[in-house]
Design a protein around this motif. Structure first.
Motif, PDB file in Angstrom:
ATOM      1  N   LYS A  20       0.841  -1.147  -0.057  1.00 21.03           N
ATOM      2  CA  LYS A  20      -0.091   0.034  -0.030  1.00 21.03           C
ATOM      3  C   LYS A  20       0.968   1.217   0.086  1.00 21.03           C
ATOM      4  O   LYS A  20       0.691   2.232  -0.707  1.00 21.03           O
ATOM      5  CB  LYS A  20      -0.926  -0.148   1.220  1.00 21.03           C
ATOM      6  N   GLY A  35       0.482   2.204  -3.474  1.00 22.00           N
ATOM      7  CA  GLY A  35      -0.686   2.666  -3.124  1.00 22.00           C
ATOM      8  C   GLY A  35      -1.962   1.698  -3.575  1.00 22.00           C
ATOM      9  O   GLY A  35      -3.021   2.350  -3.421  1.00 22.00           O
ATOM     10  N   LYS A  36      -1.740   0.354  -3.572  1.00 22.11           N
ATOM     11  CA  LYS A  36      -2.832  -0.434  -3.625  1.00 22.11           C
ATOM     12  C   LYS A  36      -2.333  -1.754  -3.233  1.00 22.11           C
ATOM     13  O   LYS A  36      -1.213  -2.102  -3.085  1.00 22.11           O
ATOM     14  CB  LYS A  36      -3.516  -0.648  -5.030  1.00 22.11           C
ATOM     15  N   ILE A  37      -3.545  -2.729  -2.895  1.00 22.82           N
ATOM     16  CA  ILE A  37      -3.012  -4.169  -2.782  1.00 22.82           C
ATOM     17  C   ILE A  37      -3.680  -4.755  -3.382  1.00 22.82           C
ATOM     18  O   ILE A  37      -5.060  -4.660  -3.927  1.00 22.82           O
ATOM     19  CB  ILE A  37      -3.064  -4.518  -1.026  1.00 22.82           C
TER      20      ILE A  37
END
Length: 402
Positions: free
Chosen positions: A251, A255-257
């Protein structure tokens, strides 16, 4: 010496659980592989059971656990063809279970090690190349290292410890995988890296690996009791904290998973907790998992930045995970758990042993693949890679397109 029925039942279960990890790995890698080469990468795991079992029966077990020769290797003739591998316990290696059961438990470790490497060089070895690597790598890398650490070899005499294979299995496979991608080169494909064809299959594989890993680690105690329970507990704690730390890192950095992060993070935690599972308290296992999630994630990022074509990140997850966990024994070991305590001396022994093993596995694999490549054709052609190894080498496909 007498057989303890409880220990025997426990070790039979652990052996079966570790056996299940090899098809579990096949599903994990098969689900993460490209659609055109699923069966080939899965078959690389399955075929290891047949070939490695015969190696282990006819000389391999003796080389690993036979009478020590100058701290380097065991005696080839010891236990050849299962001679003296019977129901009587062995005072040195397993005093409360049949020696044949110890033989089988250790065999399962040997079976899964080369298949761990296959995710790195996906689509870059043909079947002949893989079988040759499987045979010679098992004889020249796995078995000697196994003897050094677990067969009364020179590393064990130094005081080096590895409870369940962080060095013997994960470090050797991970750094050998790194050598293999340097020798075999990058695939000439539009997109490198992971392009999973079936995340549900990969999830099944991950679940089987989770299940098997409890036998993998707690079986290192070779008996049912407090030590096995500690290792069992540490395995779950390492899995959980490794996964969450990996997700947090993903993350922060991306910025994401995604779902692959969940699976990969858990495996990183497991690989890292493996060497120290029987030497630390459960509270320390949280630290091991956190370190695993951070270090292994950074290693994968470093690999991507360098452009190394480690298709399924074997080096970053297994190699770096096992390497890191082995060193953490010197920092976190609790003497009340299994007689090994954290100290500067133990730390230096752990660092020296795992660095030596990593270098040995890397160099031997590099040289071995170079020699094999000079003697015979071990790589598939570009056309075979583009059309898929399943179709061109096996004349099979995983999915019926009709």
């Amino acid at each position: 010496m007498s057989i303890n029925s409880g220990d025997t039942a426990f070790m039979m279960l652990c052996t079966a659980m570790v056996c299940l990890m090899t098809p579990g790995l096949a599903f994990f890698y098969g689900g993460l592989a490209r659609k055109r080469s699923i069966l080939f990468i899965m078959m690389e795991s399955f075929i290891s059971m047949g070939i490695v079992t015969l190696i282990w029966m006819f000389g391999g077990f003796g080389l690993a656990f036979g009478k020590d020769i100058h701290g380097v290797i065991g005696r080839f003739t010891d236990y050849f063809g299962l001679a003296h591998v019977g129901l009587v316990p062995n005072a040195v290696h397993a005093a409360s279970i049949p020696f044949a059961l110890f033989f089988l438990f250790q065999l399962m470790f040997c079976v899964i090690t080369v298949p761990l490497m296959t995710g790195a060089f996906a689509e870059r070895l043909n079947l002949k190349g893989y079988i040759l690597l499987l045979i010679f790598w098992t004889l020249l890398v796995y078995i000697p290292v196994c003897h050094w650490v677990w067969g009364e070899g020179f590393l064990s005499k130094w005081g080096f410890v590895d409870f369940a294979g962080g060095t013997v299995i994960h470090t050797t496979a991970g750094f050998a995988a790194l050598a293999s991608i340097f020798v075999l080169g990058k695939r000439k494909v539009a997109k490198q890296g992971m392009h999973p064809n079936n995340l549900m299959a990969a999830a099944i594989g991950t679940g089987l690996l989770w299940f098997g890993w409890f036998g993998f680690n707690s079986g290192g105690a070779l008996s049912a009791g407090a030590l096995a329970t500690k290792a069992f507990t540490n395995t779950l704690v390492g899995l959980a904290s490794g996964m969450i730390a990996w997700l947090i890192m993903a993350k922060i950095l991306r910025g994401k998973i995604n779902f692959v992060d969940v699976m990969t993070g858990s495996v990183a935690g497991l690989a890292t907790i493996t060497p120290c599972a029987g030497y630390i308290a459960p509270s320390s296992a949280i630290v091991v998992g956190i370190v695993a999630g951070i270090i292994c994630n950074l290693a994968v990022g470093f690999r991507q930045k360098k452009g190394w074509d480690d298709a399924l990140d074997v080096w970053g997850v297994h190699g770096v995970g096992g390497f890191t966990g082995t060193i953490l024994i010197g920092l976190l070991a609790d003497k009340t758990v299994n007689g090994v305590g954290a100290s500067f001396h133990q730390l230096m022994v752990q660092v020296g042993g795992v660095v030596l093993t990593a270098i040995y596995a890397f160099i031997l694999t590099y040289v071995l693949l170079k020699l094999l490549g000079a003697i015979t054709e071990i790589k598939p052609t570009q056309k075979q890679i583009e059309e898929g190894l399943d179709k061109t080498l096996l004349e099979e496909t995983a999915y019926d397109k009709n």
